[in-house]
Design an enzyme around this catalytic site. Structure first.
Site, PDB file in Angstrom:
ATOM      1  N   SER A 126      26.370 -26.382  21.099  1.00  0.00           N
ATOM      2  CA  SER A 126      25.323 -26.518  19.769  1.00  0.00           C
ATOM      3  C   SER A 126      24.624 -26.318  20.141  1.00  0.00           C
ATOM      4  CB  SER A 126      25.469 -27.333  19.048  1.00  0.00           C
ATOM      5  OG  SER A 126      25.484 -29.042  19.635  1.00  0.00           O
ATOM      6  N   LYS A 163      21.010 -33.010  19.197  1.00  0.00           N
ATOM      7  CA  LYS A 163      20.366 -32.078  18.174  1.00  0.00           C
ATOM      8  C   LYS A 163      18.568 -31.988  18.278  1.00  0.00           C
ATOM      9  CE  LYS A 163      24.051 -31.087  16.425  1.00  0.00           C
ATOM     10  NZ  LYS A 163      25.104 -30.756  18.208  1.00  0.00           N
TER      11      LYS A 163
END
Length: 216
Positions: A126, A163
């Site tokens: 991701s 993230k």
């Protein structure tokens, strides 16, 4: 005790002379003598083999510095310092942060200065668009982050993710940066950080990987 003193202590407890010990390690007797006197220090791969031969955990071998939970570390006489690899963190949302020490990896002392630092191994894609690849190691520094920086964030008790963190009003947005379109943003409220549901563990300040590992 220093690394050299620990090597000598546990070598003696195992009834091994320097010559015999050196032969088991595939090094010279003077090398062992230099280690034990503190004139030189063994490389990480040598430390792992020493710990294996002496039948002790590597953190015992390098216990010349204070131990803080799972963040053991030790310095060398060079411009590097070894920090622990604490486990695996998924660049997604369904992998728990494993606090087991997997090994140690060198860091420039300047990078490690000022706050606790440690390595985490990434599983998932991701964040691959910014070079954080599946299987790579990220260096995490436990310091405050600025808006839009990349961090390791704990959510839902002990679930961890990497993230880009975007502060937007009372919300904290966890933004994936991936070539895989299946990854979606996650929006948390500031209250969830205040009540302990979520926590910014630290800022990602470096990424390391062996390109040969990516070919397997």
């Amino acid at each position: 005790m220093s690394i050299g003193e620990n090597i000598k202590k546990y070598r003696t407890l195992n009834n091994l002379g320097q010559e015999e010990f050196a032969q088991m390690l595939g090094v010279t007797r003077p090398a062992v003598s230099y280690w034990e006197s503190g004139k030189r220090e063994p490389r990480m791969e040598q430390l792992k083999k020493i710990a294996e031969i002496l039948n002790i955990p590597i953190d015992i071998l390098v216990s010349d510095v204070p131990t803080f939970s799972n963040t053991e570390t030790y310095e060398t006489s060079t411009d590097q310092i070894y920090r622990p690899i604490l486990g695996t963190v998924k660049a997604g949302y369904d992998m728990y942060c494993d606090q087991n020490i997997l090994g140690y990896k060198a860091v420039e002392k300047q990078k490690a200065k000022g706050a606790e630092t440690f390595w985490l191994r990434v599983a998932g894609d991701s964040m691959n668009a910014v070079g954080i690849l599946d299987g790579s190691l990220v260096l995490v520094k436990k310091e405050p982050i600025c808006n839009r920086q990349i961090a390791v964030v704990r959510i839902n008790g002990d679930e961890a993710t990497i993230k880009q963190v975007i502060f937007q009003g009372d919300n904290v947005i966890l933004q994936p940066r991936s070539t895989n379109p299946t990854h979606e943003i996650k929006i948390l409220s500031q209250k969830e950080f205040d009540n302990g549901y979520a926590e910014i563990i630290g800022k990602v300040i470096d990424v390391s990987f062996d390109p040969n590992d990516m070919l397997r």
